[in-house]
Scaffold this motif. Structure first.
Motif, PDB file in Angstrom:
ATOM      1  N   THR A  34      12.075  -2.871  50.515  1.00  0.00           N
ATOM      2  CA  THR A  34      12.653  -3.348  49.252  1.00  0.00           C
ATOM      3  C   THR A  34      13.345  -2.194  48.512  1.00  0.00           C
ATOM      4  O   THR A  34      13.274  -1.046  48.936  1.00  0.00           O
ATOM      5  CB  THR A  34      11.560  -3.962  48.344  1.00  0.00           C
ATOM      6  OG1 THR A  34      10.577  -2.948  48.114  1.00  0.00           O
ATOM      7  CG2 THR A  34      10.926  -5.183  48.979  1.00  0.00           C
TER       8      THR A  34
ATOM      9  N   TRP B 102      13.853  -0.032  44.847  1.00  0.00           N
ATOM     10  CA  TRP B 102      13.171   0.254  43.588  1.00  0.00           C
ATOM     11  C   TRP B 102      14.236   0.483  42.536  1.00  0.00           C
ATOM     12  O   TRP B 102      15.001   1.440  42.608  1.00  0.00           O
ATOM     13  CB  TRP B 102      12.271   1.490  43.720  1.00  0.00           C
ATOM     14  CG  TRP B 102      11.536   1.804  42.443  1.00  0.00           C
ATOM     15  CD1 TRP B 102      11.846   2.790  41.562  1.00  0.00           C
ATOM     16  CD2 TRP B 102      10.392   1.132  41.919  1.00  0.00           C
ATOM     17  NE1 TRP B 102      10.959   2.777  40.505  1.00  0.00           N
ATOM     18  CE2 TRP B 102      10.050   1.766  40.705  1.00  0.00           C
ATOM     19  CE3 TRP B 102       9.612   0.055  42.350  1.00  0.00           C
ATOM     20  CZ2 TRP B 102       8.962   1.364  39.923  1.00  0.00           C
ATOM     21  CZ3 TRP B 102       8.527  -0.345  41.564  1.00  0.00           C
ATOM     22  CH2 TRP B 102       8.217   0.304  40.371  1.00  0.00           C
TER      23      TRP B 102
ATOM     24  N   LEU C 208       5.318   4.615  47.155  1.00  0.00           N
ATOM     25  CA  LEU C 208       5.776   4.551  48.551  1.00  0.00           C
ATOM     26  C   LEU C 208       5.355   5.845  49.246  1.00  0.00           C
ATOM     27  O   LEU C 208       5.851   6.923  48.915  1.00  0.00           O
ATOM     28  CB  LEU C 208       7.306   4.395  48.605  1.00  0.00           C
ATOM     29  CG  LEU C 208       7.924   4.382  49.992  1.00  0.00           C
ATOM     30  CD1 LEU C 208       7.500   3.140  50.773  1.00  0.00           C
ATOM     31  CD2 LEU C 208       9.455   4.428  49.902  1.00  0.00           C
TER      32      LEU C 208
ATOM     33  N   LYS D 151       3.896  -5.563  36.699  1.00  0.00           N
ATOM     34  CA  LYS D 151       3.919  -4.287  37.434  1.00  0.00           C
ATOM     35  C   LYS D 151       4.518  -3.167  36.581  1.00  0.00           C
ATOM     36  O   LYS D 151       5.613  -3.302  36.048  1.00  0.00           O
ATOM     37  CB  LYS D 151       4.735  -4.481  38.707  1.00  0.00           C
ATOM     38  CG  LYS D 151       4.825  -3.262  39.597  1.00  0.00           C
ATOM     39  CD  LYS D 151       5.177  -3.668  41.008  1.00  0.00           C
ATOM     40  CE  LYS D 151       5.612  -2.499  41.848  1.00  0.00           C
ATOM     41  NZ  LYS D 151       5.797  -2.839  43.261  1.00  0.00           N
TER      42      LYS D 151
ATOM     43  N   GLY E 139       5.911   8.973  47.043  1.00  0.00           N
ATOM     44  CA  GLY E 139       6.952   8.611  46.073  1.00  0.00           C
ATOM     45  C   GLY E 139       6.365   7.700  45.008  1.00  0.00           C
ATOM     46  O   GLY E 139       5.703   6.707  45.315  1.00  0.00           O
ATOM     47  N   ILE E 140       6.601   8.067  43.759  1.00  0.00           N
ATOM     48  CA  ILE E 140       6.015   7.309  42.653  1.00  0.00           C
ATOM     49  C   ILE E 140       7.114   6.899  41.667  1.00  0.00           C
ATOM     50  O   ILE E 140       7.920   7.740  41.229  1.00  0.00           O
ATOM     51  CB  ILE E 140       4.929   8.151  41.929  1.00  0.00           C
ATOM     52  CG1 ILE E 140       3.825   8.534  42.931  1.00  0.00           C
ATOM     53  CG2 ILE E 140       4.335   7.381  40.731  1.00  0.00           C
ATOM     54  CD1 ILE E 140       2.765   9.478  42.389  1.00  0.00           C
TER      55      ILE E 140
ATOM     56  N   PHE F  97       9.814  10.093  41.163  1.00  0.00           N
ATOM     57  CA  PHE F  97       9.584  11.414  41.759  1.00  0.00           C
ATOM     58  C   PHE F  97       8.778  11.313  43.043  1.00  0.00           C
ATOM     59  O   PHE F  97       8.151  10.289  43.320  1.00  0.00           O
ATOM     60  CB  PHE F  97       8.885  12.347  40.762  1.00  0.00           C
ATOM     61  CG  PHE F  97       7.493  11.912  40.367  1.00  0.00           C
ATOM     62  CD1 PHE F  97       7.297  10.894  39.446  1.00  0.00           C
ATOM     63  CD2 PHE F  97       6.372  12.507  40.931  1.00  0.00           C
ATOM     64  CE1 PHE F  97       6.020  10.484  39.083  1.00  0.00           C
ATOM     65  CE2 PHE F  97       5.093  12.115  40.570  1.00  0.00           C
ATOM     66  CZ  PHE F  97       4.919  11.100  39.637  1.00  0.00           C
TER      67      PHE F  97
END
Ligand code: BTN
Length: 245
Positions: free
Chosen positions: A45, A47, A113, A108, A129-130, A57
């Protein structure tokens, strides 16, 4: 901690993975971007995040001895770190939706990730990955409604402060992994898990059929163990089921 700040990039995960591939990147190198032009989410997907308003980041973490078979504990550690950092700003209950989305009520507020590099049966290093919705106020409706920290607390949040809070919490939870305190991590994860031990509706992704079940456990590899209505137990992975709400 080595923090690389970028104005715009396709994806901080892609950038950091590339950097690590070229070699010699220090443990806990962080890449943070004001804007991503091709931010990536789980299961292929996208983001989406409004430039300059949110945190996007990635962090490189290297391991000496971390078995792939325990990989879901990494996911637990990251989700707990993000949850704690967000919870610092609000009294609203923040939960982790399996595997590692962060929710405020049913909305959410953050997604994670994790991309691992393996050598034989071990994770050599990982790019975490946030994405955190921080000061954005308007969202498109995706599969799940989104919210931001600002919408929750009705106040602007300093991105730099939140980033440092997440990084400190991440180090804290990753130290549990390094010490092998897996059961402790799992206990905390299950205690923070959205709909844990609560009957709720799920959907089979292959035929869109709904079913009622209760989350009873999460396996080391990340599968969810559900107790079905007929009191039998079944394991599912992320591709097989979805929460109905
Ligand atoms: C998801 O919920 O689907 C995961 C979203 C992960 C988004 C973050 S933003 C920073 C990093 N770079 C990316 O391209 N994705 C992750």
């Amino acid at each position: 901690m080595n923090i690389i700040k970028l104005n715009a990039i396709d994806s901080t995960n892609a950038y950091l993975k590339d950097l690590a591939f070229k070699g010699n990147v220090k443990n806990y190198t962080v890449v943070v971007a004001k804007e991503q032009t091709n931010g990536r989410g789980q299961m292929g997907t996208m983001w989406q995040s409004e430039g300059g308003k949110n945190l996007t980041f990635s962090v490189l973490v290297c391991f000496d001895e971390f078995l792939v078979s325990n990989q879901f504990y990494l996911s637990m550690a990251v989700a707990l770190a993000v949850k704690d950092a967000i919870s610092y700003y609000t009294n609203t209950k923040i939960t982790i939706k399996w595997p590692n989305d962060i929710l405020s009520d049913t909305q959410k507020v953050s997604g994670v990730l994790i991309e691992n590099r393996l050598v034989e049966d071990k994770i050599k290093d990982t790019v975490i990955g946030i994405g955190i919705n921080v000061n954005q106020e308007k969202f498109q409706t995706f599969e799940r409604e989104a919210t931001s920290l600002k919408l929750i607390i009705k106040k602007e949040v300093n991105l730099e402060d939140l980033l440092h809070r997440v990084l400190a919490d991440l180090k804290h939870y990753i130290s549990f992994l390094e010490e092998g305190r897996f059961l402790f991590l799992k206990k905390m994860y299950l205690n923070s898990l959205y709909k844990y031990n609560t009957p709720c509706m799920f959907m089979h992704t292959k035929n869109n059929e709904f079913f009622l079940a209760k989350i009873v456990d999460v396996e080391n590899g990340g599968k969810l163990l559900l107790e079905l209505e007929n009191e039998t137990f079944r394991k599912f992975d992320l591709k097989q089921i979805k929460f109905a709400k």
